[in-house]
Design a protein around this motif. Structure first.
Motif, mmCIF file in Angstrom:
data_model
loop_
_atom_site.group_PDB
_atom_site.id
_atom_site.type_symbol
_atom_site.label_atom_id
_atom_site.label_comp_id
_atom_site.label_asym_id
_atom_site.label_seq_id
_atom_site.Cartn_x
_atom_site.Cartn_y
_atom_site.Cartn_z
ATOM 1 N N ILE A 217 0.840 -1.208 0.000
ATOM 2 C CA ILE A 217 0.000 0.000 0.000
ATOM 3 C C ILE A 217 0.869 1.250 0.000
ATOM 4 C CG2 ILE A 217 -1.722 1.303 1.309
ATOM 5 C CD1 ILE A 217 -2.751 -1.360 2.373
ATOM 6 N N ASP A 218 1.930 1.194 0.791
ATOM 7 C CA ASP A 218 2.841 2.344 0.900
ATOM 8 C C ASP A 218 3.469 2.673 -0.455
ATOM 9 O OD1 ASP A 218 5.825 3.393 1.539
ATOM 10 O OD2 ASP A 218 4.416 4.039 3.107
ATOM 11 N N ASN A 219 3.800 1.649 -1.221
ATOM 12 C CA ASN A 219 4.437 1.857 -2.524
ATOM 13 C C ASN A 219 3.512 2.513 -3.537
ATOM 14 O OD1 ASN A 219 6.854 0.773 -1.596
ATOM 15 N ND2 ASN A 219 6.322 -1.323 -2.271
ATOM 16 N N ARG A 220 2.212 2.502 -3.234
ATOM 17 C CA ARG A 220 1.247 3.099 -4.159
ATOM 18 C C ARG A 220 1.192 4.636 -4.034
ATOM 19 N NH1 ARG A 220 0.054 -0.750 -7.926
ATOM 20 N NH2 ARG A 220 -0.121 -2.770 -6.877
ATOM 21 N N PHE A 221 1.707 5.181 -2.921
ATOM 22 C CA PHE A 221 1.650 6.629 -2.710
ATOM 23 C C PHE A 221 2.759 7.337 -3.506
ATOM 24 C CE2 PHE A 221 -0.494 5.146 1.161
ATOM 25 C CZ PHE A 221 -1.606 5.973 1.159
ATOM 26 N N PRO A 222 2.491 8.561 -3.926
ATOM 27 C CA PRO A 222 3.530 9.345 -4.600
ATOM 28 C C PRO A 222 4.682 9.628 -3.624
ATOM 29 C CG PRO A 222 1.377 10.285 -5.002
ATOM 30 C CD PRO A 222 1.206 9.244 -3.933
ATOM 31 N N PRO A 223 5.913 9.805 -4.072
ATOM 32 C CA PRO A 223 7.074 10.035 -3.192
ATOM 33 C C PRO A 223 6.985 11.345 -2.401
ATOM 34 C CG PRO A 223 7.775 9.348 -5.383
ATOM 35 C CD PRO A 223 6.304 9.607 -5.471
ATOM 36 N N SER A 227 6.498 10.093 4.736
ATOM 37 C CA SER A 227 6.448 8.673 5.100
ATOM 38 C C SER A 227 5.518 8.407 6.277
ATOM 39 C CB SER A 227 7.854 8.170 5.431
ATOM 40 O OG SER A 227 8.403 8.892 6.511
ATOM 41 N N PHE A 228 5.486 9.311 7.275
ATOM 42 C CA PHE A 228 4.634 9.049 8.444
ATOM 43 C C PHE A 228 3.159 9.038 8.048
ATOM 44 C CE2 PHE A 228 4.840 13.652 8.311
ATOM 45 C CZ PHE A 228 3.585 14.076 8.722
ATOM 46 N N ILE A 229 2.831 9.879 7.046
ATOM 47 C CA ILE A 229 1.432 9.902 6.571
ATOM 48 C C ILE A 229 1.123 8.594 5.831
ATOM 49 C CG2 ILE A 229 -0.199 11.026 5.020
ATOM 50 C CD1 ILE A 229 1.205 13.671 5.623
ATOM 51 N N ARG A 230 2.081 8.156 5.005
ATOM 52 C CA ARG A 230 1.869 6.908 4.253
ATOM 53 C C ARG A 230 1.712 5.726 5.208
ATOM 54 N NH1 ARG A 230 6.287 8.814 1.029
ATOM 55 N NH2 ARG A 230 7.572 7.100 1.832
ATOM 56 N N GLU A 231 2.564 5.680 6.223
ATOM 57 C CA GLU A 231 2.506 4.580 7.192
ATOM 58 C C GLU A 231 1.198 4.576 7.974
ATOM 59 O OE1 GLU A 231 5.897 4.952 9.627
ATOM 60 O OE2 GLU A 231 7.331 4.363 8.049
ATOM 61 N N ALA A 232 0.729 5.759 8.360
ATOM 62 C CA ALA A 232 -0.522 5.855 9.117
ATOM 63 C C ALA A 232 -1.700 5.378 8.262
ATOM 64 C CB ALA A 232 -0.732 7.292 9.582
ATOM 65 N N ILE A 233 -1.696 5.849 7.012
ATOM 66 C CA ILE A 233 -2.793 5.436 6.115
ATOM 67 C C ILE A 233 -2.736 3.939 5.852
ATOM 68 C CG2 ILE A 233 -3.728 5.677 3.793
ATOM 69 C CD1 ILE A 233 -2.796 8.604 3.852
ATOM 70 N N SER A 234 -1.535 3.410 5.610
ATOM 71 C CA SER A 234 -1.374 1.973 5.336
ATOM 72 C C SER A 234 -1.849 1.137 6.513
ATOM 73 C CB SER A 234 0.095 1.659 5.030
ATOM 74 O OG SER A 234 0.532 2.343 3.891
ATOM 75 N N GLU A 235 -1.498 1.593 7.710
ATOM 76 C CA GLU A 235 -1.919 0.866 8.914
ATOM 77 C C GLU A 235 -3.428 0.862 9.046
ATOM 78 O OE1 GLU A 235 -1.069 0.817 13.728
ATOM 79 O OE2 GLU A 235 0.045 2.198 12.410
ATOM 80 N N LYS A 236 -4.055 2.030 8.801
ATOM 81 C CA LYS A 236 -5.516 2.120 8.886
ATOM 82 C C LYS A 236 -6.176 1.211 7.848
ATOM 83 C CE LYS A 236 -6.211 5.233 12.128
ATOM 84 N NZ LYS A 236 -6.982 4.899 13.363
ATOM 85 N N VAL A 237 -5.610 1.217 6.633
ATOM 86 C CA VAL A 237 -6.180 0.394 5.556
ATOM 87 C C VAL A 237 -6.084 -1.093 5.899
ATOM 88 C CG1 VAL A 237 -5.922 -0.329 3.160
ATOM 89 C CG2 VAL A 237 -5.785 2.091 3.747
ATOM 90 N N VAL A 238 -4.916 -1.501 6.404
ATOM 91 C CA VAL A 238 -4.721 -2.916 6.744
ATOM 92 C C VAL A 238 -5.648 -3.322 7.879
ATOM 93 C CG1 VAL A 238 -3.113 -4.609 7.665
ATOM 94 C CG2 VAL A 238 -2.361 -3.014 5.900
ATOM 95 N N ASP A 239 -5.744 -2.490 8.884
ATOM 96 C CA ASP A 239 -6.624 -2.808 10.010
ATOM 97 C C ASP A 239 -8.083 -2.856 9.563
ATOM 98 O OD1 ASP A 239 -4.441 -2.923 11.634
ATOM 99 O OD2 ASP A 239 -4.679 -0.881 12.458
#
Length: 377
Positions: A217-223, A227-239
């Protein structure tokens, strides 16, 4: 025209046709409306009986001629032959008839043997088959000569075989059966267990591979996104995904399950169509043709098939040989006595009539020899 003016040739033809008509009517008596074996049996019965009647006619004729022309010595020989032939014919008629019925309906002991002793016949026949045809050595020698693959290759190589296989596949209506089985499967709710197992697997996979899922999921975000925003979103999506799958797993009335069930019903309906019938038939036909081609050229597989069949047949025969004997015995025992007698007479009765014929001729020859010897003494 007076009788004495009828040409001799005409009288000869009339007499010839009359004699032919009598003979044909005698030998074809009761032959109409019978099957082939019944006709053959009846014909040979009539033949043997006709020979007896002929001997009787000859004997009566010789008796009168001997009284009228006592000086003709050959008449005695003919009379002796016909007399002894009648005795032989009657004796053999009695012997043959006594096997299958009571001669002339008379309650003579030791007659109607087949009907009276059908139980013994059944037991003896069953035991005879087992003892003489189902011994291991005899079974093995016959079974080893059976080449199933040879017959299969010959049948598969016939021009008409592919068409027959195609017709069999079409008659099976696999698409209709598959549609019916799927509808029955869904109606009984058996698919819910499969859904539960499927989503449990997905739930376990997500739980055990959260880091992998988050990284994807993280790899789908633009660079440019931190990173902290990508990680937070990825965690929410996975959960959220894990919780969503968990709900589907626990709730059989979940909307996703209902949607999947509806799609399966729709697929079952599509299966019951000519389009899917052609697809399935073609798929199966192509697969069958491929297997046939491989089988016809694969000698090693053919040998394995022959060996497997021979071993299976050999073991089956040895394991069930007593049952085969019991089956034969019980079958014979369960026949009505009269039915058994008729069946056996139908099978061997024609040959037994030749015993009557031979008895007539042999009896006549014996009587002739005895008479000749008597004249010499």
């Amino acid at each position: 025209m007076a009788d004495d003016q009828i040409p001799r040739t005409t009288l000869y033809e009339i007499n010839k046709r009359s004699v032919q008509g009598f003979v044909l009517s005698f030998f074809n008596k009761n032959i109409k409306n019978m099957n082939v074996r019944e006709k053959q049996l009846q014909f040979h019965k009539n033949l043997a009986t006709g020979l007896l009647v002929l001997m009787f006619v000859i004997y009566i004729s010789m008796v009168f001629l001997q009284k009228k022309y006592p000086e003709m010595s050959f008449i005695g020989y003919v009379k002796a032959f016909s007399e002894a032939a009648m005795v032989g014919a009657l004796a053999d008629w009695f012997a043959v008839t006594a096997l299958f019925q009571k001669p002339m309906g008379l309650p003579i002991p030791h007659t109607n043997l087949i009907e009276e002793r059908k139980v013994d016949i059944g037991n003896n026949l069953g035991g005879f088959i087992v003892e003489n045809f189902l011994k291991p050595k005899q079974i093995r020698s016959h079974i080893e000569n059976i080449k199933v693959s040879k017959y299969m290759v010959e049948w598969l190589s016939k021009e008409t075989t592919p068409e027959k296989i195609e017709n069999i596949i079409k008659r099976m209506s696999l698409n209709v059966r598959a549609s019916q089985m799927l509808v029955e499967f869904l109606d009984k709710g058996k698919h819910q267990k499969l859904f539960s197992q499927l989503f449990e697997k997905i739930e376990v996979y997500i739980s055990e591979n959260q880091n992998v899922v988050r990284r994807e999921i993280d790899n789908r975000f633009p660079p440019l996104i931190p990173s902290f925003i990508r990680e937070a979103i990825s965690e929410k999506v996975v959960d959220g995904l894990q919780e969503f799958v968990m709900k589907i797993t626990r709730d059989e009335a979940h909307s996703v399950r209902r949607e999947m069930t509806a799609q399966l019903y729709d697929f079952a309906e599509k299966l019951n169509s000519s389009e899917w019938e052609n697809k399935i038939s073609k798929l199966l036909q192509d697969n069958v043709n491929k297997q046939i081609s491989e089988f016809k050229t694969n000698e090693e597989f053919q040998k394995k098939l022959d060996v497997w069949f021979q071993k299976t047949a050999y073991r089956f025969a040895l394991r069930n040989k007593t049952k085969i004997g019991d089956f034969i015995s019980n079958t014979v025992k369960n026949w009505e006595g009269k039915e058994l007698s008729q069946k056996l007479e139908m099978e061997v009765g024609k040959d037994l009539q030749f015993i009557r014929i031979n008895g007539t001729l042999v009896g006549g020859m014996v009587g002739l020899v005895i008479y000749a010897l008597t004249q010499l003494l």
